[in-house]
Design a protein around this motif. Structure first.
Motif, mmCIF file in Angstrom:
data_model
loop_
_atom_site.group_PDB
_atom_site.id
_atom_site.type_symbol
_atom_site.label_atom_id
_atom_site.label_comp_id
_atom_site.label_asym_id
_atom_site.label_seq_id
_atom_site.Cartn_x
_atom_site.Cartn_y
_atom_site.Cartn_z
ATOM 1 N N LYS A 68 0.850 -1.186 0.000
ATOM 2 C CA LYS A 68 0.000 0.000 0.000
ATOM 3 C C LYS A 68 0.891 1.243 0.000
ATOM 4 N N HIS A 69 0.871 1.978 -1.116
ATOM 5 C CA HIS A 69 1.656 3.195 -1.262
ATOM 6 C C HIS A 69 0.725 4.399 -1.305
ATOM 7 N N THR A 81 -2.471 -1.250 -2.994
ATOM 8 C CA THR A 81 -1.842 -0.841 -4.249
ATOM 9 C C THR A 81 -1.571 -2.060 -5.121
ATOM 10 N N SER A 82 -1.111 -3.138 -4.498
ATOM 11 C CA SER A 82 -0.895 -4.395 -5.205
ATOM 12 C C SER A 82 -0.877 -5.525 -4.190
#
Length: 353
Positions: A9-10, A75-76
């Motif tokens: 998570k950015h 985020t990914s």
């Protein structure tokens, strides 16, 4: 079951110098910085486990809990909770989980907790008979008494936290995300909350993921811990094995019955604390039997206690290495995780921009 694989998570954060001119310039040209709150974290937690989730302020604990509970989109990476993808916010999943944040309140400030409970019953569509039985059970376990009929603003912090827990558990969730549930509470209330969490876990085979800066919470509740630093996983395994790996020496405390100089004590081990006749030594496991024999036989020491190093010291050492090296602390090899069904036992709001 909770599963995270390469969870990332950015956050894109706007950066600018202070001042009016800089504020005007930022209206037409902005500079951004990518903050890696969580960076490639992977773990699996089986049904019924109690797991401590630890890390310094800003490590990404609360961000991770928010992703796991569906409040944030990763985020990914892959995330699964009780067979569901959290960020899809499916009604079936929401009925199985709860998120309790010690610094946030779901109680309606000017109304008694009973009103919040009635609202939650409607939200989760809990049958009236089941709601009444669950509320009675929670009232007894948490010793709420007449607190549910007092306005939330008139409750002390500890009383309010107990009412918060009841509100979060009225729909009988099987996955609990607890973010510093004992923050600001006195010692007696902390013990009461720990006892309740343990009882709920055992009664409903609930999975518990707990983050706390009070290490007594973690030691009392969580046989397994996950540690993250700067968004990166650095340990996942047995709590006692982590302590033994980082610092295998024991802490031996005792009371002297006659004066002895520090030189004599230093022959037994490293003197950590000496307050009048009360002494604490650091002693290696290999030398422990001989030291105990000498203390009891020759020195006639009283009130002798043998303990592992405090978890606070272990974590301080881990994070100290990280700060000194400018990189996350060296990972500790993970231990074998408890078998499915085994009873084993994230930053504040400022962690996530």
């Amino acid at each position: 079951m909770i599963r995270a694989k390469d969870l990332t998570k950015h956050f894109k954060v706007h950066k600018r110098p202070p001042g009016f001119i800089s504020a005007m310039k930022s209206l037409v040209h902005r500079k951004y910085e990518i903050v890696k709150a969580v960076d490639g974290v992977s773990f699996t937690i089986e049904r019924g486990e109690r797991v401590g989730f630890l890390g310094p302020n800003g490590a990404g604990k609360t961000t991770t809990l928010k992703v796991l509970s569906g409040l944030l989109h990763p985020t990914s990476g892959e995330v699964e909770v009780a067979g569901h993808v959290p960020y899809k916010r499916e009604a079936e999943l929401l009925g199985k989980i709860t998120l309790v944040m010690g610094q946030k309140s779901q109680l309606i400030w000017d109304l008694p907790p009973a009103e919040t409970y009635a609202m939650n019953r409607a939200i989760f569509d809990v049958p009236k008979a089941e709601f009444d039985a669950t509320l009675k059970e929670l009232t007894e376990l948490l010793e709420l008494g007449n607190l549910v009929d007092k306005p939330a603003r008139q409750l002390s912090l500890g009383e309010r936290m107990k009412c918060e827990l009841a509100a979060a558990l009225l729909h009988k969730p099987t996955t609990l995300f607890l973010d510093e549930p004992t923050i600001g509470l006195d010692v007696a209330m902390q013990v009461a909350i720990r006892d309740f969490v343990r009882s709920y876990n055992q009664r409903y085979e609930a999975t518990v993921l707990l983050t706390s800066h009070y290490m007594d919470d973690v030691v009392a509740l969580c046989p397994r811990i996950i540690v993250i630093d700067r968004g990166t996983l650095i340990h996942d395994g047995d709590l006692r094995q982590l302590i033994k790996t980082m610092d295998p020496d024991k802490r031996v405390s005792f009371t002297l019955v006659s004066p002895i100089d520090d030189g004599e004590l230093a022959k037994l081990g490293t003197v950590l604390v000496r307050e009048a006749q009360r002494v604490t030594l650091r002693v290696s496991e290999r030398e422990l039997p001989a030291v105990i024999s000498h203390l009891l036989g020759t020195l006639k020491a009283a009130d002798l206690a043998i303990e592992d190093p405090p978890l606070e010291d272990i974590l301080r050492e881990m994070f100290g290495r990280s700060k000194a090296n400018g990189t996350p602390a060296m990972p500790v090899a993970p231990e074998a995780k408890p078998a499915p069904g085994a009873k084993s036992g994230a930053a504040d709001a400022g962690e996530a921009p």
